[in-house]
Design an enzyme around this catalytic site. Sequence first.
Site, PDB file in Angstrom:
ATOM      1  N   LYS A 184       0.834  -1.206   0.000  1.00 49.73           N
ATOM      2  CA  LYS A 184       0.000   0.000   0.000  1.00 49.73           C
ATOM      3  C   LYS A 184       0.870   1.257   0.000  1.00 49.73           C
ATOM      4  O   LYS A 184       2.074   1.180   0.180  1.00 49.73           O
ATOM      5  CB  LYS A 184      -0.931  -0.013   1.230  1.00 49.73           C
ATOM      6  CG  LYS A 184      -1.840  -1.238   1.300  1.00 49.73           C
ATOM      7  CD  LYS A 184      -2.867  -1.213   0.206  1.00 49.73           C
ATOM      8  CE  LYS A 184      -3.927  -2.216   0.133  1.00 49.73           C
ATOM      9  NZ  LYS A 184      -4.159  -3.498   0.348  1.00 49.73           N
TER      10      LYS A 184
HETATM   11  C1  LIG Z   1      -5.444  -4.164   0.917  1.00 50.16           C
HETATM   12  C2  LIG Z   1      -6.890  -4.002   0.904  1.00 50.16           C
HETATM   13  C3  LIG Z   1      -7.699  -4.516   1.921  1.00 50.16           C
HETATM   14  C4  LIG Z   1      -7.169  -5.383   3.020  1.00 50.16           C
HETATM   15  O1  LIG Z   1      -6.220  -4.757   3.799  1.00 50.16           O
HETATM   16  P1  LIG Z   1      -5.438  -5.625   4.918  1.00 50.16           P
HETATM   17  O2  LIG Z   1      -4.721  -4.562   5.690  1.00 50.16           O
HETATM   18  O3  LIG Z   1      -4.505  -6.517   4.186  1.00 50.16           O
HETATM   19  O4  LIG Z   1      -6.437  -6.344   5.704  1.00 50.16           O
HETATM   20  C5  LIG Z   1      -9.057  -4.261   1.886  1.00 50.16           C
HETATM   21  N1  LIG Z   1      -9.594  -3.540   0.890  1.00 50.16           N
HETATM   22  C6  LIG Z   1      -8.852  -3.035  -0.114  1.00 50.16           C
HETATM   23  C7  LIG Z   1      -9.512  -2.252  -1.178  1.00 50.16           C
HETATM   24  C8  LIG Z   1      -7.483  -3.262  -0.146  1.00 50.16           C
HETATM   25  O5  LIG Z   1      -6.751  -2.779  -1.160  1.00 50.16           O
END
Ligand SMILES: *Cc1c(COP(=O)(O)O)cnc(C)c1O
Length: 378
Positions: A184
């Site tokens: 991210k």
């Molecule tokens: C990465 C992501 C998640 C999940 O995030 P985690 O921190 O891995 O639980 C949920 N929704 C979207 C749109 C994502 O890109």
Amino acid sequence: MGYSIPLFDLNYDKREEDAIISTLKEKWISSGPKCEELERRFADALGVKYALTVSSCTSALHIALLCAGIQPGDEVIVPSLTFVATANAIRYVGASPVFCDIESLANPTIDPAEIEKLINKKTKAIIVMHYGGFPCAMDRIVELANKYEIKIIEDACHAPMVAYAGKMLGSIGMIGCFSFFSNKNISIGEGGMLVTDDERVYEKAKLLRSHGMTVMSYQRATGHALGYDVVELGYNYRLDDIHAALGIVQLTKLKEDLKRRSKIRKKYLLYLQDFNGVLIPFLDYEGSTSNYIFPIFCRADVSERDRLRSYLKDNGVQTSMHYPPVHQFSIYQSAKRGKMSVTEEYCNGEITLPMYAALSDEHIEYITNLIKKGLMRQ
Ligand SMILES: *Cc1c(COP(=O)(O)O)cnc(C)c1O
């Protein structure tokens, strides 16, 4: 991993290393002062009253739905074009996800007109997802939510510090959920944040994050409390201070990182916007975005799209797909949905190209030349 150009690369330097080492030396490594500092900084940056570190965005979404009072029998509208965690969280609380189509190939965010068609007496919430860091039509979605008295939860995983009509994404609905997973914009390994302006939501979320306990161990260790009560059926959804220390550094670097990504997007557009083999989502969008990913849509059919991905892979370029539609996964095949034609068309043509701060102009030229060659070859 064999790729010369990966899909994503960490924007790390000595500052992240130093942050970890100093946290280790300070000897408090579970949830404590670093988590609190990250929460303060994140809330300030986002312009919200409360931010709560959590173990992931998935746990933030789970807590958010519990705080919104979503129960078995309730329906929650969600895009199918999202990561599966967005829908899974709805099932955690026993409610039913209702999948909604996207607006268009050029704007693959949830379609407000379709949302309205899916609303009925059981509809209690909408989870929006700001695809790629581009805002959903929040003005219209807020109007709908007010009209039908439905709560809005924002899955803002793709969109940290993205401005929209004088606010930041994640701060428009009742609760905003962010991920700090390694790929991210803010990368710490595993982690996330829940934000809200509602004090009661914040207090409940804080309880749910840590076993429903009224006091956390850091408060006890620092002599602020001796005992505790358990007042909710909570979870262990805490972040730890080692990851929070990374988060503090990453947050301070975010502004520069977003600037760099915006330059990369412009470079991609320069090479691709006049090539009619592909359509570029959000091409005319001029507002704020995080450029979490750079998606393109191939006008060719799905097998040609897959051939192009293999061709790029054979030439050292890693690509991805955001996302396989959630309504097509086995466990969601019987779930309620509206029309899905745009989502399905989009997902058959989408390719996600490399996007990260260190991606050079030469890389972008190389990747886009391969795309043109690859599609003309077919
Ligand atoms: C990465 C992501 C998640 C999940 O995030 P985690 O921190 O891995 O639980 C949920 N929704 C979207 C749109 C994502 O890109």
